[in-house]
Motif scaffolding. Structure first.
Motif: not given
Length: 263
Positions: A49-73
């Motif tokens: 939401a913060a990115i789209k507020a500053e860059v209205p035409d942004a192509k942005v997606e999101g993935i929640a994952a804990d990348l500090g673990t092998a399983d998260g990666v």
């Protein structure tokens, strides 16, 4: 210079706050499809939401994952099998005297700060090589070459990132894939704001003023004599990710305000 990455997908790890969020915003302005990452979905959603507020035409997606673990990666790669730009930004820091840092804390720092980038680079860089173009960037620190006595365990992980980055760049020689490290100095991210919170409350000074005091006291070799803004670091990263930066690889690029006293 117009940086156009409209045909590229960029993953910025640890990008819900601070330098990572600034990098994600910067890459969004280039037209890239930007993938935001954090451990919790609500933080990812807020960052989008913060990115789209500053860059209205942004192509942005999101993935929640804990990348500090092998399983998260593994979960990240399953959700996002290929990227063109990988910014290994996720990381932690915490001032702690050397003699008080237990083994498990050294391991935790290594897993999050180093192995996240190793695992993701291993997963994504081969595809970049096959396609003949890619950008891998490690967000290291001036602490990589100026080990901070107050957090040796952090400094060692940042030095390790330089070794991985340089070695991977040489591994990918002649492929069209570049690998670089960017070395921020003290930067006014949320993490640094939290570290300086007691001082700002005690003195009544602004964060920028307290940040400048910190730099002068603890990083006196700084040439700019202040902490950087997150956008100043992001500007370097966006350039390194650009098509124009095709002859820059294997480099350790400093955005440290001149803290590291070396040419």
């Amino acid at each position: 210079m117009k940086i156009d990455l409209s045909d590229k997908t960029a993953l910025v790890t640890g990008s819900t706050l601070g330098i990572g969020l600034a990098i994600a915003k910067g890459l969004a302005t280039t037209g890239a499809t930007v993938v935001v990452n954090g451990r919790k979905q609500d933080a990812v959603d807020k960052a989008i939401a913060a990115i789209k507020a500053e860059v209205p035409d942004a192509k942005v997606e999101g993935i929640a994952a804990d990348l500090g673990t092998a399983d998260g990666v593994s979960a990240m790669v399953a959700a996002l099998p290929a990227v063109d730009v990988l910014v290994n930004n996720v990381g932690i820091f915490n001032p702690q005297p050397f003699f008080e840092v237990p083994d498990e804390e050294w391991t935790r720092f290594f897993e999050i700060n180093v192995m996240s980038g190793v695992r993701l680079s291993r997963a994504y860089a081969q595809g970049m090589k096959e396609r003949g173009w890619g950008r891998v960037v490690f967000i290291s620190s001036e602490s990589a070459i100026n080990t901070p006595v107050e957090m040796v365990h952090y400094g060692f992980t940042k030095t390790a990132q330089l070794a991985v980055s340089r070695g991977l760049a040489k591994t990918l020689a002649g492929t069209g894939v570049t690998v670089n490290s960017v070395l921020p100095g003290p930067t006014l991210s949320e993490g640094v704001a939290e570290m300086l919170k007691d001082e700002t409350e005690k003195t009544g000074k602004s964060l920028a003023e307290v940040g400048a005091d910190f730099v002068k006291a603890h990083r006196p070799s700084s040439i700019i004599q202040r902490a950087a803004e997150v956008e100043e670091v992001a500007n370097m990263v966006v350039y390194v990710c650009s098509k124009q930066a095709s002859a820059t690889t294997g480099a350790a690029l400093r955005v440290d305000g001149g803290v590291a006293d070396t040419i």
